[in-house]
Enzyme design. Structure first.
Site, PDB file in Angstrom:
ATOM      1  N   GLY A 372       0.827  -1.201   0.000  1.00  0.00           N
ATOM      2  CA  GLY A 372       0.000   0.000   0.000  1.00  0.00           C
ATOM      3  C   GLY A 372       0.858   1.245   0.000  1.00  0.00           C
ATOM      4  O   GLY A 372       2.080   1.186   0.166  1.00  0.00           O
ATOM      5  N   VAL A 376      -0.055   4.353   5.535  1.00  0.00           N
ATOM      6  CA  VAL A 376      -1.363   3.757   5.794  1.00  0.00           C
ATOM      7  C   VAL A 376      -1.322   2.740   6.929  1.00  0.00           C
ATOM      8  O   VAL A 376      -2.345   2.124   7.240  1.00  0.00           O
ATOM      9  CB  VAL A 376      -1.936   3.095   4.522  1.00  0.00           C
ATOM     10  CG1 VAL A 376      -2.216   4.134   3.462  1.00  0.00           C
ATOM     11  CG2 VAL A 376      -1.002   2.020   3.995  1.00  0.00           C
ATOM     12  N   SER A 695      -5.209   3.415 -18.975  1.00  0.00           N
ATOM     13  CA  SER A 695      -6.476   3.549 -18.258  1.00  0.00           C
ATOM     14  C   SER A 695      -7.133   4.916 -18.429  1.00  0.00           C
ATOM     15  O   SER A 695      -8.256   5.111 -17.975  1.00  0.00           O
ATOM     16  CB  SER A 695      -6.264   3.270 -16.762  1.00  0.00           C
ATOM     17  OG  SER A 695      -5.378   4.214 -16.200  1.00  0.00           O
ATOM     18  N   LYS A 738      -8.129   4.394  -6.977  1.00  0.00           N
ATOM     19  CA  LYS A 738      -8.699   5.489  -7.769  1.00  0.00           C
ATOM     20  C   LYS A 738     -10.014   5.987  -7.179  1.00  0.00           C
ATOM     21  O   LYS A 738     -10.255   7.200  -7.105  1.00  0.00           O
ATOM     22  CB  LYS A 738      -8.915   5.016  -9.212  1.00  0.00           C
ATOM     23  CG  LYS A 738      -7.624   4.727  -9.974  1.00  0.00           C
ATOM     24  CD  LYS A 738      -7.909   4.143 -11.352  1.00  0.00           C
ATOM     25  CE  LYS A 738      -6.624   3.830 -12.111  1.00  0.00           C
ATOM     26  NZ  LYS A 738      -6.885   3.207 -13.428  1.00  0.00           N
TER      27      LYS A 738
END
Length: 798
Positions: A372, A376, A695, A738
């Site tokens: 990650g 976090v 993307s 996202k």
């Protein structure tokens, strides 16, 4: 001197016991807990219960025999007839003794087996009607053979026992009755009372001798092994004693020669330390071999220091496995909730991991790898696992490691050689079952000294790490009980074989609400302690925290947020230290003066207020982010200009989007001549940052369609997805990151490929509740949901 009768009468008068008239065919029963008396055997029995004392005294007064009967449950204090077995031994009371401490003892001689038919009611102690069982007198070759075998077994067992009285051996040798031999052997055998009772109840002589022979064979095997172990221990002790004498003689010789005895003392201490280190046989053999070399070396020898350092490493390593404490799953849940807010799926997986370790502690647990963005809570999750398992925690930083020797260690032939980071961490933890955090495993390099990630393959393979061999130690070290937990920011740089050995657990970035809760619960308290403040002296308003999150930080984790909170509290600490105020409450209006003007602002609506601008979603190594696609057209000859430091894949994505718009020009209401007399310029801001990937295809197509149809794109919606020349929207990765970024940016909707529905459950619940999801099958779906109505052409000036 008092007789037994006098003692009995005195005891009876002291307790107020009156003689009881008993029927002639009755037998006084004494219930015993863990003793089975056999016919022909004399045994002392301690009696403490009032009923047993009264029964023995009555039998002594009347010169009657008694029945010794085993109770089924030794914990029953006052047994009833149902609590007793039905076969007892009729015994003569040889002696009754009252000790000075008021305890009572009887010495009984077994006479004959008897079966209890029933008990007489209303008596102050147990009295039963019995049927005496005569001893079988039959003889046969089988019984004779069993007799000889049993006698041989009994004599061998007695000879294996230490300090056996010769009278006992003579008793077994002189016994001629098979029944008496079986009863005598059972009486002296170390088996459970229930098993002895089973033999007492076996009347058939052949079966009784067979059972006794089986039990005796088991005890013989145990005695043989015990005797063998004792002999080996004695031999080893004699060898050590001989070695100690020789060493003392050597020390004496050295003193006579004028040499100091410091080396001998040091060697003796090392010998004792090696013996206490509980090494495996191979490691201990190597240590003693090196110790003998060290003993023969002069102190001034260059190699003496190297050998001494090697011995110190071997001695100080935790070879023995400490007792593992049971894992409390409820406490583990509490610890994870105390240390971390949110991350529910991650916590659930950790609880599953701990539950499996609790149920199968010897099993091969998977290697967890937390992946990650920074900040976090990956490292702190490892610390929480160590707290939950109550094991020592040690962290090994792999960032920048580019030498295989840093994992496997250097060979001892090199000057300054040391074990690798893994063995060093084990020594630092002091336990072979520690929790080891392999931090930043994705940042290992590769140099001319070898590939450290290849060395990690053995460390993280449960099938191999039980015999991990460090180059410095030169002997195997068992890593199978170490709980390995790895952390990484991205998977791209981790080699495939290494990924295959780990279970990847992705940690998404935090939403705004989660950051707010984390700040309130953990960060403010931690920064108050770091800056010497108490909650009574300084406080940050929740709205000020929210403004700090939105206006001063843009990250997936909370490290920058904690730094900003620390800046605000240091400003309060100055006022408290000066004495100008007793308490400081930081409100939203104070942030500009403390932290400066906000660094980030909501620019989505401003950027998408004109045609040709679309909001895309991007994945970065530090989490998701918002990406703006800007398109404009200028007079030209149909050229395509791309800026913003786009990679090859992204450039191809723009070209595919333009071709798709051209193919659908009539459907979109675009004059095809526009493409021939105009140049189209596509720009992605933040030009200093390299960008690549397919993307953004949907966002590219939408921006071009918006530009050429003069329709603005919805400012509250972002989109992602790859496109094909047929107009299909293809799935992409990083959906979770996202969507979290879209929620943090204040958007109200996202457009995602329909084939990414499988990732919906991975999206945090807080982000799902904030956003409206539009699933795209074709680019037509994006046009229908993203573009506003066409603007009317401006009126000509009069």
């Amino acid at each position: 001197m008092t007789t037994d009768n006098e003692q009995s009468n005195a005891a009876a008068s002291a307790t107020g016991q009156k003689p009881v008239q008993l029927p002639d065919d009755s037998l006084i029963i004494v219930a015993v807990r863990n003793i089975v008396l056999f016919p022909g055997v004399v045994a002392p029995i301690t009696i403490n219960r009032p009923k047993s004392i009264a029964a023995a005294q009555q039998a002594l007064r009347e010169q009657r025999p008694i029945g010794i009967l085993l109770q089924r449950n030794a914990e029953v204090e006052d047994p009833t007839p149902d609590d007793l077995y039905r076969v007892c031994t009729v015994a003569n009371l040889v002696r009754y003794i009252t000790a000075p401490d008021e305890t009572h003892h009887i010495v009984c001689q077994g006479v004959q087996r008897a079966r209890v038919l029933d008990f007489f009611p209303g008596t102050p102690f147990l009295v039963a009607r019995i049927l005496r069982i005569p001893e079988p007198t039959t003889s046969s070759p089988e019984i004779e053979a069993r007799f000889l075998n049993l006698q041989r077994q009994a004599i061998e067992a007695i000879q294996l026992l230490p300090q056996t009285p010769p009278e006992l051996l003579a008793a077994f040798q002189s016994t001629t009755s098979p029944a008496a031999l079986a009863d005598l052997a059972t009486s002296y055998m170390d088996i459970k009372p229930q098993e002895k009772q089973e033999i007492l109840e076996t009347v058939d002589l052949s079966k009784r001798m067979e059972k006794v022979s089986q039990y005796l064979a088991e005890r013989l095997e145990v005695l043989r092994l015990t005797n063998e172990i004792g002999q080996k221990t004695k031999a080893a002790f004699d060898e050590r004693q001989r070695e100690a004498i020789l060493r003392e003689q050597m020390a004496t010789i050295q003193r006579q020669l004028g040499e100091g005895d410091g080396k001998a003392q040091e060697v003796a201490e090392l010998t004792e330390a090696i013996a206490k280190a509980q090494m495996p046989s191979e490691a201990e053999s190597q240590a003693r071999k090196e110790l003998r070399r060290y003993e023969r070396m002069p102190d001034a020898a260059a190699e003496a220091g190297m050998v001494r350092s090697y011995l110190d490493w071997l001695i100080e390593l935790p070879w023995a496995l400490p007792p593992e404490k049971p894992i409390d799953i409820a406490a583990a849940r509490r610890i994870l909730d105390e240390d971390h807010f949110g991350l529910e799926k991650i916590k659930s997986r950790i609880i599953e991991y701990l539950a499996v370790r609790k149920l199968a502690p010897q099993g091969k647990a998977p290697i967890l790898c937390f992946v990650g963005p920074p900040g976090v809570g990956k490292t702190s999750l490892g610390q929480s696992i160590a707290r939950a398992m109550d094991r020592p925690f040690v962290r090994v930083s792999l960032g920048g490691v580019h030498d295989e020797a840093e994992i496997r260690g250097h060979r001892r032939t090199y000057i300054g050689a040391l074990p690798g980071n893994i063995i060093q961490a084990i020594k630092k933890a002091g336990a072979r079952n520690c929790v080891m955090m392999l931090d930043e495993i994705d940042k290992m390099g590769r140099g001319i000294q070898g590939d450290p990630s290849a060395a990690m393959l053995e460390v993280l393979d449960p099938e191999q790490n039980a015999t991990f061999r460090d180059n410095y130690l030169g002997v195997p070290f068992d890593l199978s009980r170490v709980v390995f937990i790895a952390t990484a920011n991205m998977l791209d740089t981790i080699p495939g074989p290494l990924q295959d050995r780990m279970e990847i657990i992705s940690l998404p970035g935090y939403t705004e609400e989660e950051k707010l809760e984390i700040a309130r619960r953990y960060l403010v308290r931690r920064q108050l302690e770091a800056n010497g403040l108490s909650p009574e002296q300084a406080e940050i308003d929740p709205e000020a925290l929210r403004l700090t999150i939105k206006g001063y930080t843009r990250e997936a984790g909370v490290r920058s947020l904690e730094r900003e909170i620390g800046r605000a509290l240091r400003h309060a600490a100055v006022q408290i230290a000066e004495g100008s105020t007793a308490k400081v409450v930081i409100a939203p209006k104070d942030l500009s003066a403390i932290l400066g003007p906000p660094r980030f602002e909501g620019e989505i609506a401003l950027r998408t207020s004109v045609p040709g601008v679309a909001t895309g979603l991007a994945w970065t190594p530090v989490g998701g982010d918002i990406l703006f696609i800007e398109a404009t057209r200028v007079p030209g000859k149909g050229g395509l200009i791309l800026t913003g430091q786009l990679g090859d894949v992204m450039r191809e994505s723009v070209q595919a989007a333009l071709t798709l718009v051209k193919s659908r020009a009539s459907q979109l209401g675009i004059d095809p001549a526009v493409f021939e007399r105009s140049d189209i310029h596509v720009h992605v801001p933040a030009g200093a940052t390299p960008k690549d990937g397919p993307s953004a295809g949907v966002a590219m197509f939408t921006a071009l369609a918006s530009l050429l149809t003069n329709r603005t794109v919805r400012h509250d919606t972002a989109m992602t997805g790859e496109i094909s020349l047929r107009g299909l929207v293809l799935p992409v990765g990083g959906i979770k990151e996202k969507v979290v970024a879209a929620a943090a940016a204040g958007l109200s909707g996202v457009m995602l490929p329909a084939r990414n529905r499988r990732d919906f459950e991975e999206i945090p619940k807080s982000a799902r509740e904030k956003l409206t999801f539009i699933w795209l099958e074709q680019v037509d779906d994006a046009i229908a949901n993203a573009l506003a109505e066409a603007k009317p052409p401006a009126a000509a000036a009069e």
